[in-house]
Enzyme design. Structure first.
Site, PDB file in Angstrom:
ATOM      1  N   ASP A   1     -13.872  -1.427   3.012  1.00  0.00           N
ATOM      2  CA  ASP A   1     -12.971  -1.497   4.157  1.00  0.00           C
ATOM      3  C   ASP A   1     -13.748  -0.918   5.358  1.00  0.00           C
ATOM      4  OD1 ASP A   1     -10.966  -1.177   6.062  1.00  0.00           O
ATOM      5  OD2 ASP A   1      -9.584  -0.055   4.822  1.00  0.00           O
TER       6      ASP A   1
ATOM      7  N   LYS B   1      -9.857  -6.738   8.048  1.00  0.00           N
ATOM      8  CA  LYS B   1      -8.891  -6.387   9.089  1.00  0.00           C
ATOM      9  C   LYS B   1      -9.506  -6.862  10.396  1.00  0.00           C
ATOM     10  CE  LYS B   1      -7.402  -2.092   6.822  1.00  0.00           C
ATOM     11  NZ  LYS B   1      -7.636  -0.631   6.769  1.00  0.00           N
TER      12      LYS B   1
ATOM     13  N   SER C   1       0.854  -1.178   0.000  1.00  0.00           N
ATOM     14  CA  SER C   1       0.000   0.000   0.000  1.00  0.00           C
ATOM     15  C   SER C   1       0.896   1.236   0.000  1.00  0.00           C
ATOM     16  CB  SER C   1      -0.886  -0.025   1.253  1.00  0.00           C
ATOM     17  OG  SER C   1      -1.617   1.172   1.357  1.00  0.00           O
TER      18      SER C   1
ATOM     19  N   LYS D   1      -1.178  -1.063  -4.356  1.00  0.00           N
ATOM     20  CA  LYS D   1      -2.350  -0.272  -3.945  1.00  0.00           C
ATOM     21  C   LYS D   1      -1.894   1.162  -3.755  1.00  0.00           C
ATOM     22  CE  LYS D   1      -4.761   0.139   0.474  1.00  0.00           C
ATOM     23  NZ  LYS D   1      -5.441  -0.632   1.538  1.00  0.00           N
ATOM     24  N   LEU D   2      -2.638   2.073  -4.386  1.00  0.00           N
ATOM     25  CA  LEU D   2      -2.284   3.488  -4.325  1.00  0.00           C
ATOM     26  C   LEU D   2      -3.375   4.250  -3.592  1.00  0.00           C
ATOM     27  CD1 LEU D   2      -1.203   3.803  -8.049  1.00  0.00           C
ATOM     28  CD2 LEU D   2       0.332   3.747  -6.055  1.00  0.00           C
ATOM     29  N   LYS D   3      -2.982   5.011  -2.611  1.00  0.00           N
ATOM     30  CA  LYS D   3      -3.937   5.881  -1.943  1.00  0.00           C
ATOM     31  C   LYS D   3      -4.286   7.011  -2.911  1.00  0.00           C
ATOM     32  CE  LYS D   3      -4.038   3.890   2.134  1.00  0.00           C
ATOM     33  NZ  LYS D   3      -5.280   3.405   2.773  1.00  0.00           N
TER      34      LYS D   3
ATOM     35  N   ASP E   1      -7.179   3.137  -3.199  1.00  0.00           N
ATOM     36  CA  ASP E   1      -7.885   3.190  -1.910  1.00  0.00           C
ATOM     37  C   ASP E   1      -8.134   4.659  -1.574  1.00  0.00           C
ATOM     38  OD1 ASP E   1      -8.947   2.923   0.621  1.00  0.00           O
ATOM     39  OD2 ASP E   1      -7.176   1.972   1.517  1.00  0.00           O
TER      40      ASP E   1
ATOM     41  N   GLU F   1     -11.051   0.793  -3.405  1.00  0.00           N
ATOM     42  CA  GLU F   1     -11.388   0.509  -2.015  1.00  0.00           C
ATOM     43  C   GLU F   1     -12.029   1.724  -1.362  1.00  0.00           C
ATOM     44  OE1 GLU F   1      -7.923  -0.950   0.043  1.00  0.00           O
ATOM     45  OE2 GLU F   1      -8.836  -0.773   2.024  1.00  0.00           O
TER      46      GLU F   1
ATOM     47  N   ASN G   1     -10.133   5.782   1.057  1.00  0.00           N
ATOM     48  CA  ASN G   1     -10.461   6.051   2.467  1.00  0.00           C
ATOM     49  C   ASN G   1     -11.591   7.070   2.604  1.00  0.00           C
ATOM     50  OD1 ASN G   1      -7.148   5.346   2.886  1.00  0.00           O
ATOM     51  ND2 ASN G   1      -8.591   4.413   4.303  1.00  0.00           N
TER      52      ASN G   1
ATOM     53  N   GLY H   1      -4.172  -4.064   6.279  1.00  0.00           N
ATOM     54  CA  GLY H   1      -3.150  -3.820   7.293  1.00  0.00           C
ATOM     55  C   GLY H   1      -3.359  -2.457   7.906  1.00  0.00           C
TER      56      GLY H   1
HETATM   57  O1  OSB Z   1      -7.228   2.055   4.537  1.00  0.00           O
HETATM   58  O2  OSB Z   1      -6.209   0.228   4.368  1.00  0.00           O
HETATM   59  C1  OSB Z   1      -6.280   1.360   4.845  1.00  0.00           C
HETATM   60  C2  OSB Z   1      -3.121   2.153   6.874  1.00  0.00           C
HETATM   61  C3  OSB Z   1      -3.667   2.823   7.943  1.00  0.00           C
HETATM   62  C4  OSB Z   1      -5.021   3.045   7.973  1.00  0.00           C
HETATM   63  C5  OSB Z   1      -5.849   2.579   6.938  1.00  0.00           C
HETATM   64  C6  OSB Z   1      -5.298   1.891   5.867  1.00  0.00           C
HETATM   65  C7  OSB Z   1      -3.910   1.702   5.827  1.00  0.00           C
HETATM   66  C8  OSB Z   1      -3.217   1.060   4.715  1.00  0.00           C
HETATM   67  C9  OSB Z   1      -1.842   0.494   4.997  1.00  0.00           C
HETATM   68  O3  OSB Z   1      -3.619   1.055   3.575  1.00  0.00           O
HETATM   69  C10 OSB Z   1      -1.811  -0.977   4.886  1.00  0.00           C
HETATM   70  C11 OSB Z   1      -0.540  -1.556   5.463  1.00  0.00           C
HETATM   71  O4  OSB Z   1       0.438  -1.652   4.716  1.00  0.00           O
HETATM   72  O5  OSB Z   1      -0.510  -1.888   6.654  1.00  0.00           O
HETATM   73 MG    MG Z   2      -8.424   0.917   3.220  1.00  0.00          MG
END
Ligand code: OSB
Ligand code: MG
Length: 376
Positions: free
Chosen positions: A246, A270, A143, A169-171, A196, A221, A198, A298
């Protein structure tokens, strides 16, 4: 449901420990930037054993309302007192004792992980064996946080692909999405890539999100609100890219509603978000029944939480590479004597020793501990 019977053990003492580990690079999402992992660890002592748990919560309530402070308070006032000094019980029986507590899923999950570690040690069973794992190695993705420029993102992707990561995976966030996908696809036409958000979008952005369809992404995501299922269903009906949930799925109840509404087609599991590994297994089972592929998310875990993630990811429904990256993607030095190291084929091993199956580097642990308290 898990199939193995676990021993009934007492919890005589418990401790809360906070460790501070700097991240090798800042991690930026649509909700903020993290430069260190400040992790709450739960230690349970009983029957001559010590079980370890790691709490997924971050410092700020940007991903979830839970924080380092809220999880410490929930564990110290409600969750651990519900099991301390009571008669012996198996982990499911122990966690039933705090089921009256509403919410606080990450706090509950941390305590449950410690109990499962303790029970696994007592029974000589690995966490993966307890949960019903079937794989010995886990294909891994990575990620990547929002970078200062597109070029920096492409460079980061290059580096991780060279190490062997199997999925990127790209934020993303509004304005850092279409150009990002276009640039990535131009440079990496066939690499498995996903985004992703969020929760950074609303349904009013559906047309923009539909334009992502041309980039052949594995999924997007959590594009919409953290507590939404209805708008995600409306969005999924308008776009070809599979929606992966998520934040919106915190329980089996949520997952059943998401399946019924078709709020997406894939689930990021998770354990912290769903109150533990045992609930995560039940959600995994329901996803298999619904034909939803799942993958293990994660929360920038240290090696302790990472060991649990790998055990969970060894279940049969985890058919997509997840965010279970190697220790060196996060930390210069992890809490373990043997860090998790990515093999050339992009996999990490599922620990096979009893319980979490990892040896903690206690000298380093002491050095990075910033808080230690006895509960009860
Ligand atoms: O949205 O998946 C998420 C990290 C912190 C909070 C939310 C997210 C994440 C990650 C990191 O995407 C995933 C990892 O490498 O642990
Ligand atoms: Mg996520």
């Amino acid at each position: 449901m898990i199939q193995v019977q676990l021993p009934e053990l007492p919890v005589e003492r418990a401790r809360l420990r906070v460790v501070a580990l700097p991240l090798v690079s800042p991690f930026t999402t649509s909700f903020g930037t993290q430069t260190e992992r400040r992790a709450l660890l739960v230690e349970v002592f009983g029957a001559g054993l010590r079980g370890w748990g790691e709490c997924a919560a971050g410092l700020d309530p940007g991903y979830s309302y839970e924080t380092l402070a809220s999880t410490m308070e929930a564990l110290r006032r409600h969750i651990l007192p519900a099991i301390l000094g009571r008669e012996a019980a198996d982990p499911a029986g122990q966690s039933a004792r705090w089921a009256w507590v509403r919410g606080h899923n990450m706090a509950k999950a941390a305590a449950e992980m410690a109990l499962l570690d303790q029970a696994g040690q007592a029974a000589g069973l690995s966490l993966a064996a307890i949960l019903g794992g079937v794989k010995q190695r886990i294909p891994c993705g990575v990620s990547i946080g929002i970078q200062p420029s597109l070029e920096a993102t492409l460079t980061a992707i290059d580096g991780y692909l060279a190490q062997g990561y199997l999925r990127i995976k790209l934020k993303c966030k509004p304005g850092y999405d279409l150009q990002l996908a276009a640039a990535v696809r131009e440079r990496f036409p066939t690499t498995p890539v996903m985004l992703d958000a969020n929760s950074a979008y609303t349904l009013a952005d559906a047309e923009r999100l539909r334009q992502l369809d041309e980039f052949n992404l594995m999924m997007i995501e959590q594009p919409l609100a953290h507590d939404d299922l209805l708008d995600h269903a409306a969005l999924q009906a308008q776009i070809r890219t599979p929606v992966c949930l998520d934040e919106s799925v915190e329980s089996l109840t949520d997952l059943r509603a998401a399946v019924r509404l078709q709020s997406g087609r894939i689930l990021n599991i998770k354990a912290g978000r769903v109150a533990g590994l045992l609930p995560a297994v039940r959600i995994h089972d329901a996803c298999r029944e619904a034909d939803w592929p799942v993958w293990c998310g994660g929360m920038l875990e240290t090696g302790i939480g990472r060991a649990a993630n790998l055990a969970l990811a060894s279940l049969p429904g985890f058919t997509l590479p997840g965010d279970t990256s190697a220790s060196d993607r996060y930390f210069r030095r992890d809490l373990l004597e043997e860090p998790f190291t990515l093999a050339e084929d992009g996999t990490l091993p599922v620990p096979s020793g009893p319980g979490l199956g990892v040896a903690i580097d206690s000298a380093w642990l002491d050095q990075v501990t910033v808080h230690l308290e006895e509960v009860g």
